[in-house]
Structures are given as C-alpha cells and as structure tokens.
Enzyme design. Structure first.
Site, PDB file in Angstrom:
ATOM      1  N   ASP A   1      -0.707  -6.086  -0.016  1.00 63.33           N
ATOM      2  CA  ASP A   1      -1.131  -5.639   1.016  1.00 63.33           C
ATOM      3  C   ASP A   1      -2.617  -5.391   1.275  1.00 63.33           C
ATOM      4  O   ASP A   1      -3.137  -5.047   0.387  1.00 63.33           O
ATOM      5  CB  ASP A   1       0.369  -4.760   1.021  1.00 63.33           C
ATOM      6  CG  ASP A   1       0.420  -4.327   2.103  1.00 63.33           C
ATOM      7  OD1 ASP A   1      -0.124  -4.525   3.250  1.00 63.33           O
ATOM      8  OD2 ASP A   1       1.224  -3.104   2.186  1.00 63.33           O
TER       9      ASP A   1
ATOM     10  N   ASP B   1       0.513  -1.316  -0.135  1.00 61.16           N
ATOM     11  CA  ASP B   1       0.335   0.054   0.020  1.00 61.16           C
ATOM     12  C   ASP B   1       0.995   1.353  -0.052  1.00 61.16           C
ATOM     13  O   ASP B   1       0.177   2.313   0.145  1.00 61.16           O
ATOM     14  CB  ASP B   1      -1.135   0.469   1.199  1.00 61.16           C
ATOM     15  CG  ASP B   1      -0.582   0.037   2.344  1.00 61.16           C
ATOM     16  OD1 ASP B   1       0.627  -0.393   2.725  1.00 61.16           O
ATOM     17  OD2 ASP B   1      -1.107   0.135   3.810  1.00 61.16           O
ATOM     18  N   SER B   2       2.201   1.423   0.056  1.00 58.99           N
ATOM     19  CA  SER B   2       2.990   2.103   0.126  1.00 58.99           C
ATOM     20  C   SER B   2       3.096   2.745  -1.233  1.00 58.99           C
ATOM     21  O   SER B   2       3.490   3.187  -1.974  1.00 58.99           O
ATOM     22  CB  SER B   2       4.828   1.852  -0.122  1.00 58.99           C
ATOM     23  OG  SER B   2       4.953   0.661  -0.759  1.00 58.99           O
TER      24      SER B   2
ATOM     25  N   GLU C   1      -2.044  -5.256   9.383  1.00 60.19           N
ATOM     26  CA  GLU C   1      -1.223  -4.575   9.547  1.00 60.19           C
ATOM     27  C   GLU C   1      -1.598  -5.360  11.171  1.00 60.19           C
ATOM     28  O   GLU C   1      -3.295  -5.224  11.160  1.00 60.19           O
ATOM     29  CB  GLU C   1      -0.741  -2.761   9.349  1.00 60.19           C
ATOM     30  CG  GLU C   1      -0.134  -3.170   7.923  1.00 60.19           C
ATOM     31  CD  GLU C   1       0.108  -1.639   7.781  1.00 60.19           C
ATOM     32  OE1 GLU C   1      -0.190  -0.407   8.837  1.00 60.19           O
ATOM     33  OE2 GLU C   1       0.939  -1.106   7.428  1.00 60.19           O
TER      34      GLU C   1
ATOM     35  N   GLU D   1       8.877  -3.833  11.679  1.00 60.51           N
ATOM     36  CA  GLU D   1       9.392  -2.734  10.770  1.00 60.51           C
ATOM     37  C   GLU D   1       9.366  -1.624  11.929  1.00 60.51           C
ATOM     38  O   GLU D   1       8.813  -1.318  12.986  1.00 60.51           O
ATOM     39  CB  GLU D   1       7.662  -2.145  10.260  1.00 60.51           C
ATOM     40  CG  GLU D   1       8.524  -0.883   8.944  1.00 60.51           C
ATOM     41  CD  GLU D   1       7.870   0.067   8.725  1.00 60.51           C
ATOM     42  OE1 GLU D   1       6.668  -0.778   7.923  1.00 60.51           O
ATOM     43  OE2 GLU D   1       7.556   0.699   7.679  1.00 60.51           O
TER      44      GLU D   1
ATOM     45  N   LYS E   1      -0.766  -9.576   3.714  1.00 62.86           N
ATOM     46  CA  LYS E   1      -0.278  -8.752   4.800  1.00 62.86           C
ATOM     47  C   LYS E   1      -1.376  -8.040   5.400  1.00 62.86           C
ATOM     48  O   LYS E   1      -1.774  -7.347   4.281  1.00 62.86           O
ATOM     49  CB  LYS E   1       1.149  -8.451   4.318  1.00 62.86           C
ATOM     50  CG  LYS E   1       1.761  -7.324   5.572  1.00 62.86           C
ATOM     51  CD  LYS E   1       2.750  -7.175   5.438  1.00 62.86           C
ATOM     52  CE  LYS E   1       2.994  -5.779   4.819  1.00 62.86           C
ATOM     53  NZ  LYS E   1       2.492  -4.613   4.954  1.00 62.86           N
TER      54      LYS E   1
HETATM   55  O1  KIV Z   1       3.559  -1.214   1.364  1.00 62.48           O
HETATM   56  C1  KIV Z   1       4.718  -0.936   1.811  1.00 62.48           C
HETATM   57  O2  KIV Z   1       5.634  -0.989   0.607  1.00 62.48           O
HETATM   58  C2  KIV Z   1       5.585  -2.338   3.450  1.00 62.48           C
HETATM   59  C3  KIV Z   1       6.253  -1.539   3.125  1.00 62.48           C
HETATM   60  C4  KIV Z   1       6.955  -1.569   5.219  1.00 62.48           C
HETATM   61  C5  KIV Z   1       7.454  -2.992   3.106  1.00 62.48           C
HETATM   62  O3  KIV Z   1       3.895  -2.663   3.976  1.00 62.48           O
END
Ligand code: KIV
Length: 272
Positions: A84, A45-46, A116, A183, A114
């Site tokens: 993500d 999601d970056s 959080e 992280e 993934k």
């Molecule tokens: O979205 C992203 O780039 C991440 C990083 C912490 C790898 O979750």
C-alpha cells in the site's frame, strides 16, 4: 497453495470466481494467512492505526511498509501481496510514484501495489504500470484523504457523486490498473460501477456485488470492540487475549503457575 496471478485476478471479472484479501503486518499472522484459503494480503497503511498507534494513515512511510512487508513476505511466500503506497510518496510526481513502487517490488518482493485516488492519480497509475508494476486502484472512501472528505464518510450518496466515482474508476482502468478497490459506498453504487468497467472490483464496505472482498485483519478477528458497520467479526480474539493475560497474572500472583508440568524437574546430585 499456488499463488494467484494477475491474469487470474482479472478473469474474476467474467468467470464468477470470488476472491478475498486481508491486511497483514507481521510474520506470525502471515504464516496463518498463508495456510488459509485467502488469496491476497495487503500490507495496508492501516498499520498506522493497528500497529503504530496513529490516529490515521497519514504519517506511515515507505520504510514502515517495507519493514512490515518483508516480515509478511517471509511468512507468506506464496500469497499474492499488495504493498500500500503511503500518503505523500506518490502525489508529488509520476517519478516519485514509480520510485516508491519500485522500492516495494524490490525490497518486499510484493506482487502489486495499491494507491488511492481516481482521475487525480491516473497519470501516476499509468507511469507505474508502464514501469512493469501491477497496480490496484482505490476509490470511494479513501482514508488518506479523509480530511478533504470531512471524515470517514460513506461516499456516492447522490447521482452526481456516483457519476464522479464512475469517472474515477474508468480513469484508473484506462491507466492500466488490474483491479480497483472501492471503499465505503452503497451496494447499488458499487454494482453500477462494476457493471460499467472492465476490471474487477475489490470491495470493502461496498456490499456484495464485487468480484473480491477485503477486510482489515484487526477488524475481522475482533481485536477491538468497535468495528465499522461493514466489518464482520469472524473471531473475537481481543477478549480472549485479555482473558489470557489476566489468567496468567492471577495464577502467578496466587502461586499456581508454573506447576511441575511447566518446570524442568531434573534431579541435581547433592541438591535437596
Ligand atoms: O490500508 C488498508 O487497510 C486499506 C483498507 C481499505 C483495506 O487500504
């Protein structure tokens, strides 16, 4: 290269193998990751910052991840791809989390998801794992909750905070995750967590004591001048690209491009 599997990722906990992940958001770069030795891609999601020009990750939608993720999968058919889960699409209910994860598996054809959060996300991790989807956790500096953390700050700076992080890691492990991203914590903190859980840690800004390492592609390729302290620039493509743009512009304005070498020089009967 053959795609790494979830059991092989789990085995890194004990066999000493070190593996890598890079974020990726489009087809062209995915073809290069696919040719490289890197085992895993995160459709991160970056992309909110790297692709869409947002200030953070909040605002990225499942449709954004799926749009970019499908392109990445076309470019990297045998790389292990993790989708993500964006903010607001798994924190309302377990059902909402399963719904978003199902979309990623079906529409991107990714290999895992993934999300959080530690203890607060354990129920949704459990639900998604029970739905048959491999889950990677993410604790420590979690960008989606940077507002609650008062910004992008190193985590685990007191023994109480370290114990909280360990409790989060254990909750995610118990919920069935196959790996945890940690992280923005000191190396010693990451080692302490690693030594007290049974699944591999993928670190980003968490030092060397991890089974796997992750980097954001734009950071490691040197797209921007500023990168976080932990991000090593393995290339410097930002200045190289800028130089290419300016050289192209200069050559056109000075009448130096395109020379015959870059032109179709077919003779046309009757044309001087
Ligand atoms: O979205 C992203 O780039 C991440 C990083 C912490 C790898 O979750």
């Amino acid at each position: 290269m053959r795609k790494i599997t979830v059991p092989e990722i789990r085995e890194t906990k004990t066999n000493g193998r070190r593996i890598t992940l890079v974020t990726c958001y489009d087809y062209s770069f995915a073809t290069l990751v696919e040719k490289s030795d890197i085992e895993m891609i995160l459709i991160g999601d970056s992309m909110g910052m790297t692709m869409l020009g947002y200030e953070g990750t909040v605002g990225v939608t499942p449709d954004d991840i799926i749009h970019h993720g499908k392109a990445v999968r076309r470019g990297a058919p045998t790389t292990f791809i993790i989708g993500d889960m964006p903010f607001g699409y798994y924190n309302e209910s377990v059902e909402q989390g399963i719904h978003t994860a199902n979309r990623f598996m079906r529409e991107i054809n990714c290999d895992a998801i993934k999300l959080e959060g530690g203890r607060r996300s354990a129920a949704v991790v459990k639900g998604i794992v029970e739905a048959g989807i491999p889950v990677c956790g993410h604790i420590g500096l979690t960008p989606q909750s940077s507002s609650s953390m008062g910004g992008f700050k190193v985590q685990g700076k007191s023994m109480d905070a370290v114990e909280e992080l360990l409790a989060d890691a254990k909750a995610i492990e118990e919920a069935g995750a196959f790996m945890i991203m940690v992280e923005g914590v000191p190396t010693t903190v990451c080692k302490y967590i690693r030594d007290n859980i049974g699944i591999p840690i993928i670190g980003i800004g968490a030092g060397i004591e991890c089974e796997a390492q992750a980097l954001v592609m734009h950071d490691m390729l040197g797209f921007n001048e500023w990168v976080p302290k932990f991000a090593k620039k393995y290339a410097n493509i930002g200045p190289q690209i800028l130089d290419a743009f300016n050289t192209y512009h200069k050559e056109v304005t000075e009448g130096k491009f395109p020379t015959p070498e870059y032109s179709y020089n077919t003779k046309v009967e009757g044309l001087e």
